[in-house]
Design a protein around this motif. Structure first.
Motif, PDB file in Angstrom:
ATOM      1  N   HIS A  34     -27.698  18.044   9.273  1.00 19.68           N
ATOM      2  CA  HIS A  34     -27.006  18.301   8.017  1.00 19.68           C
ATOM      3  C   HIS A  34     -27.481  19.620   7.413  1.00 19.68           C
ATOM      4  N   SER A  35     -26.539  20.452   7.003  1.00 18.18           N
ATOM      5  CA  SER A  35     -26.878  21.800   6.539  1.00 18.18           C
ATOM      6  C   SER A  35     -27.671  21.798   5.244  1.00 18.18           C
ATOM      7  N   GLN A  36     -27.484  20.774   4.412  1.00 19.16           N
ATOM      8  CA  GLN A  36     -28.162  20.718   3.122  1.00 19.16           C
ATOM      9  C   GLN A  36     -29.391  19.820   3.144  1.00 19.16           C
ATOM     10  N   TYR A  37     -29.501  18.964   4.146  1.00 24.18           N
ATOM     11  CA  TYR A  37     -30.641  18.052   4.234  1.00 24.18           C
ATOM     12  C   TYR A  37     -30.963  17.843   5.702  1.00 24.18           C
ATOM     13  N   PRO A  38     -31.780  18.732   6.295  1.00 26.71           N
ATOM     14  CA  PRO A  38     -32.043  18.677   7.740  1.00 26.71           C
ATOM     15  C   PRO A  38     -32.661  17.371   8.217  1.00 26.71           C
ATOM     16  N   ALA A  39     -33.273  16.593   7.301  1.00 29.10           N
ATOM     17  CA  ALA A  39     -33.821  15.302   7.720  1.00 29.10           C
ATOM     18  C   ALA A  39     -32.735  14.361   8.205  1.00 29.10           C
ATOM     19  N   LEU A  40     -31.500  14.611   7.810  1.00 29.18           N
ATOM     20  CA  LEU A  40     -30.375  13.836   8.307  1.00 29.18           C
ATOM     21  C   LEU A  40     -29.877  14.518   9.577  1.00 29.18           C
ATOM     22  N   GLY A  41     -30.492  14.146  10.683  1.00 30.40           N
ATOM     23  CA  GLY A  41     -30.145  14.748  11.960  1.00 30.40           C
ATOM     24  C   GLY A  41     -30.336  13.756  13.085  1.00 30.40           C
ATOM     25  N   PHE A  42     -29.533  13.890  14.130  1.00 34.28           N
ATOM     26  CA  PHE A  42     -29.602  12.970  15.264  1.00 34.28           C
ATOM     27  C   PHE A  42     -28.791  13.545  16.409  1.00 34.28           C
ATOM     28  N   THR A  43     -28.959  12.947  17.574  1.00 38.13           N
ATOM     29  CA  THR A  43     -28.164  13.295  18.745  1.00 38.13           C
ATOM     30  C   THR A  43     -27.061  12.270  18.917  1.00 38.13           C
ATOM     31  N   MET A  44     -25.848  12.747  19.155  1.00 34.90           N
ATOM     32  CA  MET A  44     -24.703  11.868  19.357  1.00 34.90           C
ATOM     33  C   MET A  44     -24.519  11.569  20.844  1.00 34.90           C
ATOM     34  N   PRO A  45     -23.805  10.487  21.167  1.00 39.51           N
ATOM     35  CA  PRO A  45     -23.439  10.280  22.568  1.00 39.51           C
ATOM     36  C   PRO A  45     -22.459  11.368  23.022  1.00 39.51           C
ATOM     37  N   GLN A  46     -22.355  11.546  24.298  1.00 43.50           N
ATOM     38  CA  GLN A  46     -21.341  12.454  24.834  1.00 43.50           C
ATOM     39  C   GLN A  46     -19.957  11.961  24.425  1.00 43.50           C
ATOM     40  N   GLY A  47     -19.069  12.898  24.131  1.00 43.85           N
ATOM     41  CA  GLY A  47     -17.706  12.544  23.752  1.00 43.85           C
ATOM     42  C   GLY A  47     -17.537  12.232  22.284  1.00 43.85           C
ATOM     43  N   TYR A  48     -18.550  12.552  21.460  1.00 46.79           N
ATOM     44  CA  TYR A  48     -18.495  12.310  20.026  1.00 46.79           C
ATOM     45  C   TYR A  48     -18.656  13.630  19.274  1.00 46.79           C
ATOM     46  N   VAL A  49     -18.059  13.694  18.082  1.00 45.04           N
ATOM     47  CA  VAL A  49     -18.202  14.853  17.217  1.00 45.04           C
ATOM     48  C   VAL A  49     -18.585  14.376  15.819  1.00 45.04           C
ATOM     49  N   ALA A  50     -19.221  15.261  15.053  1.00 44.15           N
ATOM     50  CA  ALA A  50     -19.670  14.920  13.710  1.00 44.15           C
ATOM     51  C   ALA A  50     -18.936  15.744  12.664  1.00 44.15           C
ATOM     52  N   GLN A  51     -18.675  15.117  11.536  1.00 42.82           N
ATOM     53  CA  GLN A  51     -18.069  15.780  10.379  1.00 42.82           C
ATOM     54  C   GLN A  51     -19.056  15.648   9.216  1.00 42.82           C
ATOM     55  N   GLU A  52     -19.614  16.769   8.778  1.00 43.49           N
ATOM     56  CA  GLU A  52     -20.585  16.729   7.686  1.00 43.49           C
ATOM     57  C   GLU A  52     -19.906  16.385   6.366  1.00 43.49           C
ATOM     58  N   ILE A  53     -20.578  15.551   5.569  1.00 46.61           N
ATOM     59  CA  ILE A  53     -20.120  15.217   4.222  1.00 46.61           C
ATOM     60  C   ILE A  53     -21.078  15.878   3.233  1.00 46.61           C
ATOM     61  N   THR A  54     -20.558  16.798   2.429  1.00 46.28           N
ATOM     62  CA  THR A  54     -21.368  17.507   1.451  1.00 46.28           C
ATOM     63  C   THR A  54     -20.552  17.751   0.196  1.00 46.28           C
ATOM     64  N   ASP A  55     -21.084  17.336  -0.938  1.00 46.09           N
ATOM     65  CA  ASP A  55     -20.495  17.643  -2.238  1.00 46.09           C
ATOM     66  C   ASP A  55     -21.620  18.182  -3.108  1.00 46.09           C
ATOM     67  N   LEU A  56     -21.707  19.504  -3.197  1.00 47.43           N
ATOM     68  CA  LEU A  56     -22.815  20.119  -3.918  1.00 47.43           C
ATOM     69  C   LEU A  56     -22.779  19.804  -5.405  1.00 47.43           C
ATOM     70  N   GLN A  57     -21.591  19.571  -5.945  1.00 46.43           N
ATOM     71  CA  GLN A  57     -21.478  19.298  -7.376  1.00 46.43           C
ATOM     72  C   GLN A  57     -22.082  17.930  -7.725  1.00 46.43           C
ATOM     73  N   SER A  58     -21.779  16.916  -6.897  1.00 44.79           N
ATOM     74  CA  SER A  58     -22.282  15.573  -7.185  1.00 44.79           C
ATOM     75  C   SER A  58     -23.616  15.291  -6.513  1.00 44.79           C
ATOM     76  N   GLY A  59     -23.912  16.019  -5.440  1.00 44.68           N
ATOM     77  CA  GLY A  59     -25.127  15.752  -4.683  1.00 44.68           C
ATOM     78  C   GLY A  59     -24.940  14.779  -3.539  1.00 44.68           C
ATOM     79  N   THR A  60     -23.696  14.453  -3.221  1.00 47.80           N
ATOM     80  CA  THR A  60     -23.410  13.539  -2.116  1.00 47.80           C
ATOM     81  C   THR A  60     -23.670  14.212  -0.780  1.00 47.80           C
TER      82      THR A  60
END
Length: 254
Positions: A75-101
């Motif tokens: 995660h670009s805003q919180y690197p502690a949220l990181g992991f390896t995905m299985p092959q054939g998977y993609v990730a979509q980051e969720i970030t709302d800087l205004q709310s802090g989500t």
């Protein structure tokens, strides 16, 4: 920031799956024979997944790891949220800087499998957990193209106080169309801030694949978010824990 760290710690605790041990001989049940302690009529990995999401002992005998590691997400805003995905998977980051989500959605390439994790999303005022549960269920059914009412297999709502903060936990195991989904939501109300902090974990996939997805995808993703000791981490991401790996820093040797 302190409030966010507190909520993140609670969210991580909520996905820690307890492992049952026989003190005499450390025997483990066969997962296929596992029956839920709190929901009648479900068995196998999905029952273990349901019970584990409630912090109950399960027959999980070892740390779940990916057998087919693919891309890594950080995660670009919180690197502690990181992991390896299985092959054939993609990730979509969720970030709302205004709310802090912050959070992440993980999709299999055919869009039939979803893993969604939001460790912290703050809302103004006290938010009812059933509103969050309804939103998440409606959203995942819409994503999978289902327009109707789901079959609720298991449901839980629990209230408690954690460190003096009113906390509500809600979980649902549902089936709709050809899909199964397991959702857990926690709300933590902080009166001093006047905010409710919400954490969400959701896993959905074809019902015929769900048990395999629990063991091969959902649990390995969950466990990568936990702080684990060096003797069980998978340093080279080859699918074999370091304590079982002949070369823990060489992905070509297991």
């Amino acid at each position: 920031m302190k409030a966010f760290k507190y909520i993140l710690i609670l969210a991580l605790i909520s996905i820690l799956f307890a492992c049952s041990k026989d003190d005499a001989n450390n025997n483990q049940q066969d997962l296929q024979q596992f029956n839920s302690q709190i929901c009648n009529g479900i068995s196998g990995p999905e029952a273990m997944y349901w019970d584990g999401s409630h912090g109950l002992p399960t027959s999980l005998a070892q740390i779940p790891t990916l057998t087919n590691p693919g891309q890594q997400f950080i995660h670009s805003q919180y690197p502690a949220l990181g992991f390896t995905m299985p092959q054939g998977y993609v990730a979509q980051e969720i970030t709302d800087l205004q709310s802090g989500t912050i959070g992440v959605n993980v999709f299999r390439n055919d869009n039939n499998v979803v893993w969604r994790y939001i460790p912290s999303s703050p809302f103004i005022g006290q938010v009812q957990i059933n509103d969050i549960v309804a939103f998440e269920i409606n959203q995942i059914m819409q994503f999978h193209g289902f327009n109707g009412s789901p079959q609720v297999i298991c449901t839980t709502t629990q209230q408690s106080n954690e460190f003096g903060f009113p906390t509500t936990f809600g979980a649902r195991l549902i089936r709709f169309g050809n899909f199964t989904a397991l959702l857990t939501v926690q709300t933590h109300f902080m009166p001093s801030l006047g905010n409710t902090f919400i954490s969400v974990t959701l896993a959905s996939g074809p019902t015929t694949e769900f048990n395999n997805l629990v063991m091969g995808t959902y649990l390995p993703l969950h466990w990568q978010l936990l702080v684990i000791s060096d003797d069980v981490r998978d340093s080279d991401l080859d699918g074999t824990p370091d304590n079982q790996d002949a070369a823990p820093f060489n992905p070509n040797i297991q």
